[in-house]
Design an enzyme around this catalytic site. Sequence first.
Site, PDB file in Angstrom:
ATOM      1  N   GLU A 198       0.839  -1.213   0.000  1.00  0.00           N
ATOM      2  CA  GLU A 198       0.000   0.000   0.000  1.00  0.00           C
ATOM      3  C   GLU A 198       0.863   1.248   0.000  1.00  0.00           C
ATOM      4  OE1 GLU A 198      -2.742  -0.313   3.271  1.00  0.00           O
ATOM      5  OE2 GLU A 198      -3.485  -2.238   2.557  1.00  0.00           O
TER       6      GLU A 198
ATOM      7  N   HIS B  66      -8.231   0.762   1.954  1.00  0.00           N
ATOM      8  CA  HIS B  66      -8.021   0.430   3.372  1.00  0.00           C
ATOM      9  C   HIS B  66      -8.968   1.222   4.291  1.00  0.00           C
ATOM     10  CE1 HIS B  66      -4.824  -1.330   6.280  1.00  0.00           C
ATOM     11  NE2 HIS B  66      -5.991  -1.206   6.902  1.00  0.00           N
TER      12      HIS B  66
HETATM   13  C1  8YV Z   1      -6.325   0.767  10.697  1.00  0.00           C
HETATM   14  C2  8YV Z   1      -6.181  -1.729  10.398  1.00  0.00           C
HETATM   15  O1  8YV Z   1      -7.022   1.864  10.256  1.00  0.00           O
HETATM   16  O2  8YV Z   1      -6.184  -1.606  12.763  1.00  0.00           O
HETATM   17  C3  8YV Z   1      -5.754  -2.142  11.771  1.00  0.00           C
HETATM   18  O3  8YV Z   1      -4.970  -3.106  11.854  1.00  0.00           O
HETATM   19  O4  8YV Z   1      -5.941  -2.407   9.488  1.00  0.00           O
HETATM   20  C4  8YV Z   1      -6.890  -0.453  10.060  1.00  0.00           C
HETATM   21  O5  8YV Z   1      -8.244  -0.618  10.244  1.00  0.00           O
HETATM   22  C5  8YV Z   1      -4.869   0.955  10.439  1.00  0.00           C
HETATM   23  O6  8YV Z   1      -4.116  -0.164  10.672  1.00  0.00           O
HETATM   24  C6  8YV Z   1      -4.346   2.104  11.268  1.00  0.00           C
HETATM   25  O7  8YV Z   1      -3.020   1.967  11.648  1.00  0.00           O
END
Ligand code: 8YV
Length: 324
Positions: free
Chosen positions: A272, A290
Amino acid sequence: MSSRTRIVLSRRWPGRIEALLEEDYEVWRNDHDQPMSAAAMRQALRRADGFCPTVTDRMDAGVLRVPSPRTRILANFGVGFEHIDLDAARRSGIVVTNTPDVLTDCTADLTMALILATARGVASGDRMLRAGDWAGWRPTHIPGVRVSGKTLGLVGFGRIGRAVARRAGLGFGMRVRVLDPRPPADEEARDLGVEVCADLDDLLETSDFVSLHCPVTPKTERMIGQSQFRRMRPGAILINTARGALVDERALAGALRSKRLAAAGLDVYAREPEVPAELREIGRVVLLPHLGSATQETREAMGMRVKENLDRFFAGEEPPDRVA
Ligand code: 8YV
């Protein structure tokens, strides 16, 4: 000079939470709101007491190998923490926390959105209409796939997998089959209305929809590749709201092009924000940037959960969501 505890936020957070943090901490914000460079992260570790990364901050051993860091806690904004080298953090004497629970429902909701969108031509219908290509109703237009009553295979049955199972089972009458290294016991599985699969092949061979809900580890990285696509039912649909690295994206594009898979719904990608061109070219893939936890309520709750971890840690207590 300020004697307040200093924390760094690697990205902009919901304003209400930034303001709350500023009441208790000296907050250094990354106002550009772009991923921080390795050098900037190392500087933050040298100069701040706490650092709050997100999934866009690759905190590998090179970044974390700072001689005598001032930072004592990495309070991650998110539940997944594969972007942080936990061993390297431990070696530098840094505690790591995450934000479980608060994003479970919204991520499960988005999973259902992708199941419905892929099966019912939601994105392609919208695109067609906006392009002025809709010639009117006809019985054969965008024939979707029925969702209700179909079989959903969940790879990973933790908090989010369970929340998806409830929605799919109770809301859509789906048969839900699950796979997890720690599967529910028979009685729990009965209560939850799910069947436990013998192995991944069993799940792939019996599911109309396969949805991923496990973390990326050396064991699960690219666990869904060419041979797994061959095991899936012809016309099956793959949904991924977990992590892109679980899937061999090139093999996925091949399985879609050959029509082995009817569609895919993706919220996450291996590198990403890069989304492989070969996936972008296929109209039967619904691509989201995402968005799993992207609701105002959840993003604020994630920020509050980080704050709770910081508050407890700096009060000399054990932070509730410690992962290292
Ligand atoms: C987050 C996610 O927004 O929490 C997680 O692991 O994949 C997402 O929903 C993102 O990682 C924020 O750091």
